[in-house]
Structures are given as structure tokens and as C-alpha cells.
Motif scaffolding. Sequence first.
Motif, PDB file in Angstrom:
ATOM      1  N   ASP A 129     -16.832  44.050  48.424  1.00 46.50           N
ATOM      2  CA  ASP A 129     -17.381  44.297  49.761  1.00 46.50           C
ATOM      3  C   ASP A 129     -16.272  44.279  50.809  1.00 46.50           C
ATOM      4  N   THR A 130     -15.355  43.334  50.685  1.00 48.61           N
ATOM      5  CA  THR A 130     -14.239  43.248  51.627  1.00 48.61           C
ATOM      6  C   THR A 130     -13.421  44.529  51.607  1.00 48.61           C
ATOM      7  N   LYS A 131     -13.120  45.028  50.400  1.00 45.79           N
ATOM      8  CA  LYS A 131     -12.330  46.257  50.265  1.00 45.79           C
ATOM      9  C   LYS A 131     -13.094  47.464  50.811  1.00 45.79           C
ATOM     10  N   ARG A 132     -14.399  47.527  50.553  1.00 44.63           N
ATOM     11  CA  ARG A 132     -15.194  48.665  51.035  1.00 44.63           C
ATOM     12  C   ARG A 132     -15.224  48.711  52.564  1.00 44.63           C
ATOM     13  N   ILE A 133     -15.371  47.546  53.188  1.00 49.32           N
ATOM     14  CA  ILE A 133     -15.421  47.507  54.652  1.00 49.32           C
ATOM     15  C   ILE A 133     -14.071  47.917  55.234  1.00 49.32           C
ATOM     16  N   ILE A 152     -13.313  51.303  57.578  1.00 52.23           N
ATOM     17  CA  ILE A 152     -12.659  51.233  58.891  1.00 52.23           C
ATOM     18  C   ILE A 152     -11.405  52.093  58.891  1.00 52.23           C
ATOM     19  N   ALA A 153     -10.639  52.019  57.795  1.00 54.07           N
ATOM     20  CA  ALA A 153      -9.370  52.743  57.725  1.00 54.07           C
ATOM     21  C   ALA A 153      -9.550  54.249  57.776  1.00 54.07           C
ATOM     22  N   THR A 154     -10.628  54.735  57.199  1.00 51.33           N
ATOM     23  CA  THR A 154     -10.814  56.190  57.105  1.00 51.33           C
ATOM     24  C   THR A 154     -11.648  56.773  58.240  1.00 51.33           C
ATOM     25  N   ALA A 155     -12.295  55.918  59.031  1.00 51.42           N
ATOM     26  CA  ALA A 155     -13.037  56.413  60.194  1.00 51.42           C
ATOM     27  C   ALA A 155     -12.058  56.833  61.288  1.00 51.42           C
ATOM     28  N   GLN A 156     -12.498  57.741  62.133  1.00 46.80           N
ATOM     29  CA  GLN A 156     -11.643  58.178  63.239  1.00 46.80           C
ATOM     30  C   GLN A 156     -11.748  57.251  64.441  1.00 46.80           C
ATOM     31  N   ARG A 157     -12.955  56.772  64.726  1.00 48.60           N
ATOM     32  CA  ARG A 157     -13.167  55.923  65.909  1.00 48.60           C
ATOM     33  C   ARG A 157     -14.044  54.723  65.536  1.00 48.60           C
ATOM     34  N   PRO A 158     -13.533  53.819  64.706  1.00 54.53           N
ATOM     35  CA  PRO A 158     -14.324  52.649  64.305  1.00 54.53           C
ATOM     36  C   PRO A 158     -14.311  51.571  65.386  1.00 54.53           C
ATOM     37  N   MET A 189     -24.285  50.121  54.773  1.00 54.93           N
ATOM     38  CA  MET A 189     -23.899  49.007  53.920  1.00 54.93           C
ATOM     39  C   MET A 189     -24.281  47.694  54.583  1.00 54.93           C
ATOM     40  N   THR A 190     -24.714  46.725  53.776  1.00 52.99           N
ATOM     41  CA  THR A 190     -24.906  45.352  54.240  1.00 52.99           C
ATOM     42  C   THR A 190     -24.144  44.432  53.306  1.00 52.99           C
ATOM     43  N   ALA A 191     -23.692  43.305  53.856  1.00 53.52           N
ATOM     44  CA  ALA A 191     -22.965  42.330  53.046  1.00 53.52           C
ATOM     45  C   ALA A 191     -23.229  40.942  53.599  1.00 53.52           C
ATOM     46  N   ALA A 192     -23.502  39.989  52.715  1.00 52.61           N
ATOM     47  CA  ALA A 192     -23.831  38.626  53.119  1.00 52.61           C
ATOM     48  C   ALA A 192     -22.562  37.782  53.222  1.00 52.61           C
ATOM     49  N   ALA A 193     -22.309  37.245  54.408  1.00 54.96           N
ATOM     50  CA  ALA A 193     -21.164  36.358  54.625  1.00 54.96           C
ATOM     51  C   ALA A 193     -21.263  35.756  56.015  1.00 54.96           C
ATOM     52  N   THR A 194     -20.638  34.610  56.198  1.00 57.20           N
ATOM     53  CA  THR A 194     -20.507  34.021  57.519  1.00 57.20           C
ATOM     54  C   THR A 194     -19.460  34.811  58.298  1.00 57.20           C
ATOM     55  N   ALA A 195     -19.701  35.028  59.569  1.00 62.89           N
ATOM     56  CA  ALA A 195     -18.811  35.869  60.370  1.00 62.89           C
ATOM     57  C   ALA A 195     -17.369  35.376  60.344  1.00 62.89           C
ATOM     58  N   VAL A 196     -17.166  34.081  60.533  1.00 62.56           N
ATOM     59  CA  VAL A 196     -15.803  33.534  60.556  1.00 62.56           C
ATOM     60  C   VAL A 196     -15.121  33.741  59.208  1.00 62.56           C
ATOM     61  N   ASP A 197     -15.827  33.476  58.124  1.00 60.92           N
ATOM     62  CA  ASP A 197     -15.242  33.630  56.791  1.00 60.92           C
ATOM     63  C   ASP A 197     -14.903  35.085  56.507  1.00 60.92           C
ATOM     64  N   ALA A 198     -15.815  35.988  56.857  1.00 59.06           N
ATOM     65  CA  ALA A 198     -15.567  37.412  56.636  1.00 59.06           C
ATOM     66  C   ALA A 198     -14.366  37.883  57.444  1.00 59.06           C
ATOM     67  N   ALA A 199     -14.257  37.417  58.686  1.00 64.18           N
ATOM     68  CA  ALA A 199     -13.124  37.809  59.524  1.00 64.18           C
ATOM     69  C   ALA A 199     -11.809  37.370  58.892  1.00 64.18           C
ATOM     70  N   LYS A 203      -4.935  46.157  56.460  1.00 64.07           N
ATOM     71  CA  LYS A 203      -5.247  47.577  56.570  1.00 64.07           C
ATOM     72  C   LYS A 203      -5.331  48.220  55.192  1.00 64.07           C
ATOM     73  N   ALA A 204      -6.378  48.984  54.966  1.00 68.33           N
ATOM     74  CA  ALA A 204      -6.549  49.653  53.678  1.00 68.33           C
ATOM     75  C   ALA A 204      -5.639  50.873  53.588  1.00 68.33           C
ATOM     76  N   SER A 205      -5.505  51.373  52.397  1.00 66.44           N
ATOM     77  CA  SER A 205      -4.622  52.523  52.157  1.00 66.44           C
ATOM     78  C   SER A 205      -5.196  53.804  52.759  1.00 66.44           C
ATOM     79  N   HIS A 206      -4.323  54.777  52.977  1.00 67.52           N
ATOM     80  CA  HIS A 206      -4.699  56.088  53.519  1.00 67.52           C
ATOM     81  C   HIS A 206      -5.429  55.951  54.865  1.00 67.52           C
ATOM     82  N   ALA A 207      -4.942  55.036  55.698  1.00 65.65           N
ATOM     83  CA  ALA A 207      -5.633  54.740  56.953  1.00 65.65           C
ATOM     84  C   ALA A 207      -5.305  55.757  58.037  1.00 65.65           C
ATOM     85  N   GLN A 208      -6.295  56.032  58.852  1.00 66.92           N
ATOM     86  CA  GLN A 208      -6.086  56.803  60.068  1.00 66.92           C
ATOM     87  C   GLN A 208      -5.256  55.968  61.043  1.00 66.92           C
ATOM     88  N   ASP A 209      -4.538  56.610  61.933  1.00 66.29           N
ATOM     89  CA  ASP A 209      -3.823  55.908  62.996  1.00 66.29           C
ATOM     90  C   ASP A 209      -4.780  55.737  64.176  1.00 66.29           C
TER      91      ASP A 209
END
Length: 533
Positions: free
Chosen positions: A186-190, A194-200, A303-313, A321-327
Motif C-alpha cells: 500500500d505504501t508503494k502504491r500510494i 503521487i509520483a506519476t500524477a501531474q498535480r497531486p 484506493m483505501t488503506a487502513a493506517a494511522t495518519a502519523v504512522d502512514a506519514a 519519491k517513487a521511480s519514474h516521478a513527474q517533476d
Amino acid sequence: MRGADLLAQTLKAAGTSRIFSLSGNQIMPVYDACFELGIEIVHTRHEAAAVFMAEAHAQLTGEVGVALVTAGGGLGNAVGPLFSVGESETPVLLLSGDSPVAQDGRGAFQEMSQCAVTAPLTKLSVRPTKASDLGHETARAIRTARSGRPGPVHVALAFDVLEADAGATAAPSAFERVPQWLGNEDTKRIAQAIATAQRPVLVCGPALNRTRNGNLTERLAAALDVPVIVMESPRGLRDPSLGEIGKVLAQADLIVSLGKRVDFTLAFGGANSFDANAGWIVVDAENSEFDRAHLNLGSRLKMTAAATAVDAAMQLIELGKASHAQDHAKWRSQAAERLATRNSVAGAGGETITSAQLCEAVQRQIKLASNSVAVCDGGEIGQWAQALTAADHRIINGVSGVIGGGLCYGLAAALAKPGHKVFAMMGDGTVGFHFAEVETAARHGASYVIVIGNDMRWNAEHQIQLREYGPNRLIGCQLSGARYDLATEAMGGHGEYVTRLDELDAALSRAVASGKVACVNVMIDGAPAPAGH
């Protein structure tokens, strides 16, 4: 050892050094036990004030705030602020005296089903029936308050349970927040989304604000190369302290909600406020929030993912930053510029002090302080304060929109941060809720400045009446020009009364220098609050 002693030892082991309370028959054993252990009791003038103070204490210290009230009407008075505590996602433990277990059903003094009253507003509400259970149940309540989405919990303390022998039961020695991590995939998917979106954009709930988590969101923004916005106002997309947040989110092609409910503050995710093609990812500690997100977003929820906000952050920061990321540098810059935008709020230059001028004067005092806390409470004046003041720490009345706690927040802040200058800004409507706590502040030596923007009315409602019904149908919103400054002096504080702009800075300076709880009562024009875009 009495049950009360086991309770106090459990609180002490959890790091509790200060309790906000109003005394009553059923909780005298707890007072006695706290005396033995050196736990400070800040004795308030109203039970609701004790809960508000515990809320501010928790936000500023990272501890679980503790409020202790008596049974019956005492518990009843304390219930209202639990809604505010829940919406601000603050860990608070409410302890209440209760009638004896042995007299259940017999019509005991102040007998009531306390847990039935508090359960809808708390994460946990329990009534231990054995003295030996007080340590375990208190520990469980504290863990519950801090875990998942933080919030209030309640433990009812039957008088005979407090007085009974708890035996040799040892108090639990430590309480750790129970983490709730994202799965690795889930962490990698999120991160990849973000990395591949243009305006996340990543939006966060109140638990991730700077006061409680320092630079966590700044580190998150840098690690993922994404704008990160913390939302904690009921005005949502029109929050004046977030500038043109509505325009930023309307342009986003991916919105990641990190512990932020998809609710009215996000316009229910409606297509009129967001790009209809934008995808949403919701990360939350509560499954019920996924149901809400599905209801409001439909097929846009990707997508949904169960986690505490602080822990997920923290996980996302570590992954980076994930690979092949937009600038996203240009997008982040544009978003930051829009979030920093403020409506034109320059003073009108007339005889009456404007709300903007008042806030600007307070901000000058904040800049003079080496360490500072800003409290923003109230309807219209609260929004002015949120938009135009910035301090090292900030406490606001939060998503609930509940007003009246600001004076209490300021008192708790003065005690929690003795080296800081504390400015509690509020309206003349707000100050009336718990004005008697000025005496509490004077008695406990809590030095802070209460700044009242006094327009002699409930201005938020007054503005609604003007807008919806016209100037000839104003009713029920007027207040008097009461001299709150003189009343503050009578209760042991310092008072200032200001009607002219050229008097304002000097009055604020004298209030700060007084070293007392001080009230600066400022007559203002009562203009409607600025609105975000």
C-alpha cells in the motif's frame, strides 16, 4: 491500597502531572490520592472548562489530557466539549465520579447511566466495578485515546470502587501509542500514484498539524514532492488561513486523504468543487471513513488503506519519491503561492478599529516574543485571527465549530508553555462562555493575554441575518459594551480598554508586561470575516 490510589498511580506512570478538575463529593478520594503523588490539580470554575483545558494541554504537550469531574450535573456539564475534542482528534481522558455500584438501581444520589451519555461522543466509555480493575481500565482508556484516530475516552469512577481495597495490584508502568502501519505494498502504491500524477495534493486532518507534529508535513512534502495541506477548520474550502485552497484542490488530478475525512469540509468531494476526473486515495485508521468516502466519491475513489495518519506519514517519508516521478516543483510552487494568498484586508482608516488592524497589532506582539502560542476562537473574529496571525504553536476551535473554549485553551497553554507568550483571541460572544476562568488563571498564576474583538454582537449570526433576511429583521444577536477589562481586574488580572487604533499597541504591550492574566478589550467594527477562495 484504595482504588483511588491505584488510579492515581496509573495516571502518574502514564506521565500525568496535571489534571484539570472541579471538585465534588464522589471524587474526593482521587484528590487525596493525587495529593500523595504530587499530581497538580488545576481547580476550575466549570466542568466544561476543565475538558477544554485538557484538550489544549494534550495538543501542546503530546500527553493525554486529563479532566476530572464529579457525578450528575458535573458529568453533564463536561459532555458538550467532548464533541470538540473528538473533532479536533485530541487524546483526552475524562474521569467522572459516580454513585456507588452497591446502590445501583436503588436511587442513589446522582445515579445516572453515565456511559450511555458519553458513549456516542467517545472512543471508549467504561465503568469499572472492582477496585483492582481501575489500573487496567485506565491504561486501556489511555491507549485507546492515543491510538488510531486520537480522541476522547471516559472512565466513570463509582465512589465505593474508589474507596475499596485494590489489594496488591500494581499500576501499569508505561503506555505506548499503538501504531497502525500501512502495508508495504500500500505504501508503494500510494507513493507511485503521487509520483506519476501531474498535480497531486495530499490533505491531512487536524492530528497532523504543526503544533502536534512539528515539521512532519514539511518533511512529507519534501520526501514525496507533493503539496501537503493540513485542514482543521469548519470553513473547509473557504478557510481564510488556507488562502485559495479551493482553487488548488480544483486543479488536482489526484487527492490523497491522509487521516482527513471526506466530509462537508471537502464539499463532500463534490464534482462542482473538484476535477471530475481526479482520483482519490483515502488512508484512515477507521473503516467507517472508507464507507463515508465510498458514499461521497463513488467510482472516483481508487484506493483505501487502513493506517494511522502519523504512522502512514512516517512510512511515506522513509520510502520517499517513487521511480519514474513527474517533476512537481512548479505545481508545488503554484500551490504554495495560492495557499498563502489573502483577501484584501487593509484597515479602512476610519475611526473604528477594524478586525484586520486588531490582528495585525497582535501579530506585532507575537513577533516580539521569542516563543509564542496563538489561540483563535469565535465566529468572525476567530477567522480573522486564523488568517492574519501566526505563532510557534496554534490552537483553534477546530472542525467542530464549537466556540467558547478559547479562554480555557489560553490558560492551559500558559501553564503548559511557561516560557511562551500566549495570546488568546476571541469575540465578546465567545468570552462570555467561561469568563469566570479568569479567576482560575489568576489563582494559578497563568500569565497570558486575552484579546477581545468587541463588536457588541454575535457577529457570525448577525452577518447571516443581514445576508439572508436584511437589515430590518435583525433579532437576538446583540450584546452590550460590557467592560470585560474591569471585570478581569476585579478577579486579579490586568485590564485594558481600547477604542482608538493609536492606543492599541501600547495597550497590548502593557498587557504582556503585566505578568498576569490580562484582558485587552478592543472595540472593533465587526466586519464579516475574510473568506478563502
